[in-house]
Design an enzyme around this catalytic site. Structure first.
Site, short mmCIF file in Angstrom:
data_model
loop_
_atom_site.label_atom_id
_atom_site.label_comp_id
_atom_site.label_asym_id
_atom_site.label_seq_id
_atom_site.Cartn_x
_atom_site.Cartn_y
_atom_site.Cartn_z
N LYS A 193 0.82 -1.09 0.03
CA LYS A 193 0.02 -0.05 0.07
C LYS A 193 0.87 1.39 -0.17
O LYS A 193 1.26 1.64 1.11
CB LYS A 193 -0.80 -0.08 1.39
CG LYS A 193 -2.21 1.08 0.91
CD LYS A 193 -2.54 1.75 2.11
CE LYS A 193 -1.95 2.62 2.66
NZ LYS A 193 -1.65 3.75 2.15
N GLY A 246 6.91 4.73 8.21
CA GLY A 246 5.96 6.01 8.30
C GLY A 246 6.22 6.51 9.84
O GLY A 246 7.20 6.48 10.43
N SER A 247 5.40 7.09 10.47
CA SER A 247 5.47 7.68 11.46
C SER A 247 5.30 6.97 12.77
O SER A 247 4.83 5.71 12.76
CB SER A 247 4.33 8.96 11.54
OG SER A 247 3.15 8.30 11.70
N THR A 248 5.79 7.33 13.82
CA THR A 248 6.03 6.76 15.16
C THR A 248 4.37 6.30 15.57
O THR A 248 4.28 5.47 16.23
CB THR A 248 6.79 7.38 15.95
OG1 THR A 248 8.35 7.18 15.48
CG2 THR A 248 6.91 6.57 17.58
N GLY A 251 2.85 3.76 13.65
CA GLY A 251 3.60 2.67 14.09
C GLY A 251 2.91 2.02 15.24
O GLY A 251 2.70 0.62 15.51
N GLU A 268 9.61 0.81 10.56
CA GLU A 268 11.00 1.79 10.24
C GLU A 268 10.06 3.20 10.56
O GLU A 268 9.36 3.69 9.47
CB GLU A 268 11.49 1.78 8.71
CG GLU A 268 11.62 0.54 8.55
CD GLU A 268 13.31 0.25 9.13
OE1 GLU A 268 13.96 1.20 9.13
OE2 GLU A 268 13.64 -0.94 9.33
N CYS A 302 13.67 10.36 6.54
CA CYS A 302 13.75 9.98 7.93
C CYS A 302 15.04 10.30 8.70
O CYS A 302 14.94 10.22 9.97
CB CYS A 302 13.41 8.61 7.79
SG CYS A 302 14.45 7.31 6.78
N GLU A 399 10.02 15.45 15.59
CA GLU A 399 10.37 15.25 14.18
C GLU A 399 9.69 16.27 13.37
O GLU A 399 8.46 16.22 13.42
CB GLU A 399 10.06 13.93 13.80
CG GLU A 399 10.56 13.70 12.23
CD GLU A 399 10.16 12.43 11.69
OE1 GLU A 399 9.10 11.75 11.96
OE2 GLU A 399 11.30 11.67 10.97
#
Ligand code: NAD
Length: 496
Positions: A193, A246-248, A251, A268, A302, A399
């Site tokens: 995706k 993607g973003s924490t 995640g 990641e 990243c 971030e």
């Protein structure tokens, strides 16, 4: 001024087509809602439209992947056959490199030359690298210690089945390849995706996979929103693994979503990567490297070096050098060869960058240069340098994912390490010094999945990359990245 790059007929034709999902080997119009515009972030204009795939299409893709895995149309091919096919994918990416780079520039806001020579070339190399592992994957044999009985013991690595792969918008093609190449080399079936903002190069790659001979059903590609489609894949009982970049925040959500059947999960995630510049560094190189670490791809990387720590003796020079580099950067569309920094991906992302910079100013950090959206077309944001950012300010902790860097002095190596490690993230770091022994010592002390000494952000397929702390779980690249798509099986065979 150099002439603007004109896109090829092949890219123009591709943009004109109806963009469809690849579901179990068939191209299907997405049934998940009305077609949505895809935007060129350097102008804000629509370049194409695409209808998202539906939940039912996601289910069909998973079912096709499951069937393909179990009838072994891919996983059962010999290592040499798989290797040949993946090498062919690399050749096809190179054949169509110009088209892919143009699409990446138009849809992702990248600089064309960087997309062509950097990302697209690296995408091809990723398939070539993992093609090589198909025929080289080692197992192991042991002589078990069972009293009075003789055994042969062997350890094999087997593909773990259906992998759902979810990627972000900041490296649409390269991240799709970082996911698909190891999974296919392992023998898995995949449902990819792409990010809703940037699905074009992943869909183009889908064609190349079929042309190269990846059997139908082994890879599906579903454009559409994360909250619906991504979540469906993460919760799907027939999916064996979710590989996510993607973003924490998302995640963490995936932990809950993947829990139902205890899927394997690799993550990641975000970063707030420190750049440590010592007094004895080669300063011109370090300053140029630090500028590149934060301003390339407009900071939407990243491993972006968003916190610079400079030793007291060179602090002012580093600060001035970075501010100077920021001030000289030429912003513009990626198709213009004079452009040195492109736009942010969207209006809403630019708004989130703006808000974080505002918070820095409000909390008392000093703006040295930049700090505002650029007026006019597109979603450009001026390269921004802060100093005096306290350890607890949002601008130091969070971030930004934009061209925004804080520059902070340090006295001793221990002081630098302490400040660098004071983060919930631990993805990447760099150390700049002429004293290699110190470089290695500091590298060992940094809580970070990768540390570069006297460089920053260099991707290397043979070296695992991933996060300490809240920057992720597991590693991509190298043999370690391949094994995240495999289960380990021990076989004990009695001989007497
Ligand atoms: P994001 O987390 O919003 O989205 C990433 C992907 O997840 C997209 O495909 C999105 O559609 C999907 N998604 C969103 N919500 C979901 C949900 N609930 N369930 C399943 N999927 C969902 O991230 P982004 O804004 O697209 O990308 C930027 C982030 O990615 C930054 O934090 C950046 O640091 C990180 N990133 C990390 C790496 C790495 O290797 N560690 C590389 C690139 C980007």
């Amino acid at each position: 001024m150099s002439k603007q790059h004109t896109i090829s007929q092949a890219a123009a034709d591709f943009l004109e087509e109806e963009h469809r999902a690849l579901v179990g080997g068939r191209w299907m119009t997405g049934h998940g809602g009305d077609p949505q515009p895809l935007i060129d972030p350097s102008t804000g204009n629509s370049i194409a439209r695409i209808a998202p795939a539906s939940i039912e299409q996601a289910d069909a893709a998973v079912e096709a992947a499951r069937v393909a895995f179990h009838d072994r149309r891919w996983s059962g091919q010999t290592p040499a056959q798989k290797q040949r096919t993946l090498l062919r994918v690399a050749e096809l990416i190179e054949r169509d490199a110009q088209t892919l780079a143009e699409l990446e520039t138009l849809n992702g806001g990248k600089l064309y030359a960087a997309a062509l020579r950097g990302e697209v070339a690296h995408a091809a190399e990723t398939f070539r690298y993992y093609a090589g592992w198909c025929t080289k994957l080692p197992g192991a044999t042991f002589e078990p210690s069972v009293p009075g009985q003789r055994f042969h013991g062997l350890i094999r690595h087997e593909p773990l089945g259906v992998a759902a792969q979810i990627v972000p918008w900041n490296g649409p093609l390269v991240m799709a390849c970082w996911k698909l190449a190891p999974a296919l080399a392992a023998g898995c079936s995949c449902v990819l995706k792409p990010a809703e903002l940037t699905p074009l190069t992943a869909l183009y790659l889908g064609r190349l996979l079929l042309e190269a001979g990846v059997p139908e059903g082994v890879v599906s590609i579903l454009p559409g929103p994360g909250g619906k489609l991504g979540q469906r894949l993460a919760r799907h009982p027939q999916v064996n693994k979710v590989a996510f970049t993607g973003s924490t925040e998302v995640g963490k959500q995936l932990l809950a979503d993947a829990r139902g059947n205890l899927k394997r999960l690799s993550l990641e995630l975000g970063g707030k990567s420190p750049v440590l510049i010592f007094n004895d560094a080669n300063l011109p190189r370090a300053i140029a490297g630090a500028a590149d670490a934060i301003f390339s791809n407009a900071g939407q990387v990243c491993v972006a070096g968003s916190r610079v720590y400079a030793q007291a003796g060179v602090y002012q020079e580093v600060l001035d050098g970075l501010a100077d580099a920021a001030g000289r950067l030429k912003l513009g569309p990626g198709l213009n060869p004079d452009s040195q920094m492109g736009p942010l991906i969207s209006a809403s992302h630019r708004e989130s960058v703006r808000a974080l910079v505002e918070s820095g100013i409000r909390e008392g950090a000093q703006l040295v240069t930049g700090g505002e959206p650029v007026s006019g077309d597109g979603f450009f944001y001026s390269p921004t340098v802060f100093t005096g950012a306290g350890e607890d300010m949002r601008i130091t902790r969070e971030e930004v994912f934009g061209p925004v860097v804080t520059v902070t002095p340090f006295e001793t190596a221990n002081d630098a390490i302490r400040q660098a490690n004071r983060s919930r993230y631990g993805l990447a770091a760099s150390v700049w010094t002429r004293d290699l022994a110190r470089g290695h010592q500091v590298a060992e002390s940094l809580e970070s999945g990768i540390v570069w000494i006297n460089s920053h952000g260099i991707p290397e397929l043979s070296m695992p990359i991933g996060g300490y702390k809240q920057s992720g779980w597991g590693r991509e690249h190298g043999l370690e990245g391949l094994k995240t798509y495999m289960e380990t099986k021990s076989i004990m065979a009695r001989l007497d």
